[in-house]
Write a protein that holds these residues in place. Sequence first.
Motif, PDB file in Angstrom:
ATOM      1  N   ASP A  50     -44.282 -27.871   5.942  1.00 47.89           N
ATOM      2  CA  ASP A  50     -45.446 -27.474   6.736  1.00 47.89           C
ATOM      3  C   ASP A  50     -46.717 -27.583   5.911  1.00 47.89           C
ATOM      4  O   ASP A  50     -47.737 -28.115   6.380  1.00 47.89           O
ATOM      5  CB  ASP A  50     -45.286 -26.035   7.249  1.00 47.89           C
ATOM      6  CG  ASP A  50     -44.441 -25.971   8.513  1.00 47.89           C
ATOM      7  OD1 ASP A  50     -44.279 -27.015   9.169  1.00 47.89           O
ATOM      8  OD2 ASP A  50     -43.955 -24.881   8.850  1.00 47.89           O
ATOM      9  N   LYS A  53     -47.817 -31.210   5.365  1.00 46.41           N
ATOM     10  CA  LYS A  53     -48.483 -31.814   6.526  1.00 46.41           C
ATOM     11  C   LYS A  53     -49.925 -31.314   6.654  1.00 46.41           C
ATOM     12  O   LYS A  53     -50.838 -32.091   6.945  1.00 46.41           O
ATOM     13  CB  LYS A  53     -47.688 -31.504   7.790  1.00 46.41           C
ATOM     14  CG  LYS A  53     -46.323 -32.187   7.837  1.00 46.41           C
ATOM     15  CD  LYS A  53     -45.496 -31.708   9.012  1.00 46.41           C
ATOM     16  CE  LYS A  53     -44.106 -32.339   8.998  1.00 46.41           C
ATOM     17  NZ  LYS A  53     -43.244 -31.822  10.083  1.00 46.41           N
ATOM     18  N   PHE A 111     -51.215 -30.752  15.235  1.00 47.07           N
ATOM     19  CA  PHE A 111     -50.869 -29.339  15.067  1.00 47.07           C
ATOM     20  C   PHE A 111     -51.045 -28.547  16.358  1.00 47.07           C
ATOM     21  O   PHE A 111     -50.470 -27.461  16.500  1.00 47.07           O
ATOM     22  CB  PHE A 111     -51.738 -28.714  13.970  1.00 47.07           C
ATOM     23  CG  PHE A 111     -51.550 -29.335  12.618  1.00 47.07           C
ATOM     24  CD1 PHE A 111     -50.450 -29.027  11.837  1.00 47.07           C
ATOM     25  CD2 PHE A 111     -52.467 -30.249  12.129  1.00 47.07           C
ATOM     26  CE1 PHE A 111     -50.272 -29.606  10.594  1.00 47.07           C
ATOM     27  CE2 PHE A 111     -52.306 -30.826  10.885  1.00 47.07           C
ATOM     28  CZ  PHE A 111     -51.203 -30.509  10.115  1.00 47.07           C
ATOM     29  N   ARG A 113     -49.889 -28.785  19.260  1.00 48.90           N
ATOM     30  CA  ARG A 113     -48.678 -28.501  20.033  1.00 48.90           C
ATOM     31  C   ARG A 113     -47.932 -27.281  19.508  1.00 48.90           C
ATOM     32  O   ARG A 113     -47.100 -26.693  20.215  1.00 48.90           O
ATOM     33  CB  ARG A 113     -47.759 -29.724  20.019  1.00 48.90           C
ATOM     34  CG  ARG A 113     -47.284 -30.123  18.628  1.00 48.90           C
ATOM     35  CD  ARG A 113     -46.657 -31.488  18.621  1.00 48.90           C
ATOM     36  NE  ARG A 113     -46.271 -31.909  17.275  1.00 48.90           N
ATOM     37  CZ  ARG A 113     -45.985 -33.157  16.933  1.00 48.90           C
ATOM     38  NH1 ARG A 113     -46.041 -34.108  17.871  1.00 48.90           N
ATOM     39  NH2 ARG A 113     -45.644 -33.476  15.705  1.00 48.90           N
ATOM     40  N   ASP A 114     -48.210 -26.891  18.262  1.00 45.72           N
ATOM     41  CA  ASP A 114     -47.532 -25.741  17.667  1.00 45.72           C
ATOM     42  C   ASP A 114     -48.377 -24.479  17.702  1.00 45.72           C
ATOM     43  O   ASP A 114     -47.972 -23.433  17.196  1.00 45.72           O
ATOM     44  CB  ASP A 114     -47.145 -26.046  16.209  1.00 45.72           C
ATOM     45  CG  ASP A 114     -46.084 -27.125  16.107  1.00 45.72           C
ATOM     46  OD1 ASP A 114     -45.110 -27.048  16.874  1.00 45.72           O
ATOM     47  OD2 ASP A 114     -46.223 -28.029  15.263  1.00 45.72           O
ATOM     48  N   GLU A 116     -50.478 -21.430  19.805  1.00 47.50           N
ATOM     49  CA  GLU A 116     -50.459 -20.665  21.050  1.00 47.50           C
ATOM     50  C   GLU A 116     -51.408 -19.474  20.884  1.00 47.50           C
ATOM     51  O   GLU A 116     -51.428 -18.831  19.833  1.00 47.50           O
ATOM     52  CB  GLU A 116     -49.046 -20.165  21.351  1.00 47.50           C
ATOM     53  CG  GLU A 116     -48.902 -19.461  22.678  1.00 47.50           C
ATOM     54  CD  GLU A 116     -47.472 -19.019  22.955  1.00 47.50           C
ATOM     55  OE1 GLU A 116     -47.153 -18.730  24.126  1.00 47.50           O
ATOM     56  OE2 GLU A 116     -46.678 -18.952  22.000  1.00 47.50           O
ATOM     57  N   TYR A 153     -51.133 -17.974  17.267  1.00 43.83           N
ATOM     58  CA  TYR A 153     -49.797 -18.149  16.692  1.00 43.83           C
ATOM     59  C   TYR A 153     -49.580 -19.617  16.349  1.00 43.83           C
ATOM     60  O   TYR A 153     -49.949 -20.514  17.115  1.00 43.83           O
ATOM     61  CB  TYR A 153     -48.726 -17.687  17.678  1.00 43.83           C
ATOM     62  CG  TYR A 153     -48.650 -16.180  17.820  1.00 43.83           C
ATOM     63  CD1 TYR A 153     -47.690 -15.436  17.134  1.00 43.83           C
ATOM     64  CD2 TYR A 153     -49.561 -15.495  18.631  1.00 43.83           C
ATOM     65  CE1 TYR A 153     -47.633 -14.057  17.243  1.00 43.83           C
ATOM     66  CE2 TYR A 153     -49.519 -14.114  18.742  1.00 43.83           C
ATOM     67  CZ  TYR A 153     -48.545 -13.407  18.051  1.00 43.83           C
ATOM     68  OH  TYR A 153     -48.494 -12.036  18.147  1.00 43.83           O
ATOM     69  N   TYR A 154     -48.982 -19.832  15.192  1.00 48.78           N
ATOM     70  CA  TYR A 154     -48.597 -21.181  14.787  1.00 48.78           C
ATOM     71  C   TYR A 154     -47.092 -21.181  14.521  1.00 48.78           C
ATOM     72  O   TYR A 154     -46.601 -20.435  13.683  1.00 48.78           O
ATOM     73  CB  TYR A 154     -49.347 -21.611  13.522  1.00 48.78           C
ATOM     74  CG  TYR A 154     -48.985 -22.993  13.024  1.00 48.78           C
ATOM     75  CD1 TYR A 154     -49.338 -24.123  13.756  1.00 48.78           C
ATOM     76  CD2 TYR A 154     -48.263 -23.165  11.848  1.00 48.78           C
ATOM     77  CE1 TYR A 154     -49.000 -25.389  13.321  1.00 48.78           C
ATOM     78  CE2 TYR A 154     -47.923 -24.433  11.398  1.00 48.78           C
ATOM     79  CZ  TYR A 154     -48.291 -25.538  12.133  1.00 48.78           C
ATOM     80  OH  TYR A 154     -47.936 -26.803  11.695  1.00 48.78           O
ATOM     81  N   LYS A 155     -46.383 -21.974  15.300  1.00 47.83           N
ATOM     82  CA  LYS A 155     -44.927 -21.996  15.239  1.00 47.83           C
ATOM     83  C   LYS A 155     -44.346 -20.591  15.380  1.00 47.83           C
ATOM     84  O   LYS A 155     -43.494 -20.149  14.606  1.00 47.83           O
ATOM     85  CB  LYS A 155     -44.438 -22.666  13.948  1.00 47.83           C
ATOM     86  CG  LYS A 155     -44.776 -24.148  13.883  1.00 47.83           C
ATOM     87  CD  LYS A 155     -44.092 -24.848  12.724  1.00 47.83           C
ATOM     88  CE  LYS A 155     -44.315 -26.353  12.812  1.00 47.83           C
ATOM     89  NZ  LYS A 155     -43.655 -27.090  11.719  1.00 47.83           N
ATOM     90  N   LYS A 156     -44.866 -19.875  16.368  1.00 42.07           N
ATOM     91  CA  LYS A 156     -44.411 -18.536  16.766  1.00 42.07           C
ATOM     92  C   LYS A 156     -44.763 -17.440  15.758  1.00 42.07           C
ATOM     93  O   LYS A 156     -44.312 -16.298  15.907  1.00 42.07           O
ATOM     94  CB  LYS A 156     -42.884 -18.531  17.013  1.00 42.07           C
ATOM     95  CG  LYS A 156     -42.391 -19.587  17.983  1.00 42.07           C
ATOM     96  CD  LYS A 156     -43.001 -19.418  19.365  1.00 42.07           C
ATOM     97  CE  LYS A 156     -42.451 -20.447  20.351  1.00 42.07           C
ATOM     98  NZ  LYS A 156     -43.092 -20.321  21.699  1.00 42.07           N
ATOM     99  N   LYS A 157     -45.552 -17.764  14.733  1.00 44.26           N
ATOM    100  CA  LYS A 157     -45.947 -16.764  13.746  1.00 44.26           C
ATOM    101  C   LYS A 157     -47.426 -16.441  13.889  1.00 44.26           C
ATOM    102  O   LYS A 157     -48.253 -17.341  14.061  1.00 44.26           O
ATOM    103  CB  LYS A 157     -45.673 -17.269  12.326  1.00 44.26           C
ATOM    104  CG  LYS A 157     -44.198 -17.472  12.005  1.00 44.26           C
ATOM    105  CD  LYS A 157     -44.033 -17.974  10.569  1.00 44.26           C
ATOM    106  CE  LYS A 157     -42.566 -18.198  10.230  1.00 44.26           C
ATOM    107  NZ  LYS A 157     -42.411 -18.709   8.831  1.00 44.26           N
TER     108      LYS A 157
END
Length: 334
Positions: A50, A53, A111, A113-114, A116, A153-157
């Motif tokens: 991660d 990237k 990024f 798409r990840d 929220e 949130y990024y990748k649920k975090k």
Amino acid sequence: MAGLSEAYLYLTPYKYLSTGQKFRFELAFAMTREHEKILIDEYSAFLDRDTAKIVSYMFQKFISKSKKRVVIITANDDIEDYILPDTVIRFDDFNRIEIYKKKKDTNSNLFERDFEILKGNYDDLQLLERYHYFGDVKEGTLIRRKAKFYSLYYKKKLMGIAITTSPYTDTVTETDLININDSLRIIYRIILHPKIRGIGGTKLLYNHFLKKEKKLLFIRSAMAVEHPFVSSLGMIENQHVDYENTSGYQNLLKLIDHNSDQKSVFETATNLLGHIMWEEYKGYLNIIGDKSNLTETFFIDVVKNTFNRNKDLQLVLEILKPIVMKEYYYDNRL
């Protein structure tokens, strides 16, 4: 660019950095040199995927604005869409060589798409507040100013938060102040975890404001003095009143330097704070397009009725410590 924006890292000697942090430091340092051609071997080998990237995405943005030509050698092909090379030379297990030009899409952000954005709360702010240069905002203050929390949130975090508030508390009764609250929202905080800075989180939060907050948006930021992140969002710069060089503030400094009596210092300090609040009020009305009806005396009286000379002098002086700021606004009214 290198993802080393945490304040404590600025104070950490190089020898105490981790292997990955050393790589990122050396990458940033190389970009400050005058060399136009740079070769980087084992690029991103010591970074988790991660981070690799994210660093690659920020690195290519820097390179695209510079005159440097960079060749990177890596065994990790998962960064190709983030580093956006002009040319790729690929070797397979049989030493066959493939060379091709990389089609770039600089407008896309992989990024997104990840990410929220969800409704946040004060607990989210407390987790992230350590990454902001201002801290320790009280929950009651935010409640009285009708704060809205937007958690990123990024990748649920949880990796970021933004807060908007009214300029004044919900207890004001003056028509002018009520109208300002009805017309304008303050972008009170935007905090991103250092791991995701530079990959579009601020822009996503701001675009979310545009959907949710159909009022004038206003921000006052010290970070904007050094970094154009606010102007890049399309907000309009507003004239910020610098009171540090005014006679009022200079008189206050003289009183403090000469160990003047507490009454004189408090009188001068509260007069100055009331004046600043009056200027701020007029600035809000100017943005909204309304005329002012409240006087400077009104705000000075508010300050004097709020603070106690014996208990609150140091607090008033702390509030008055000058910080260089820039102001911006955007008319998002329907």
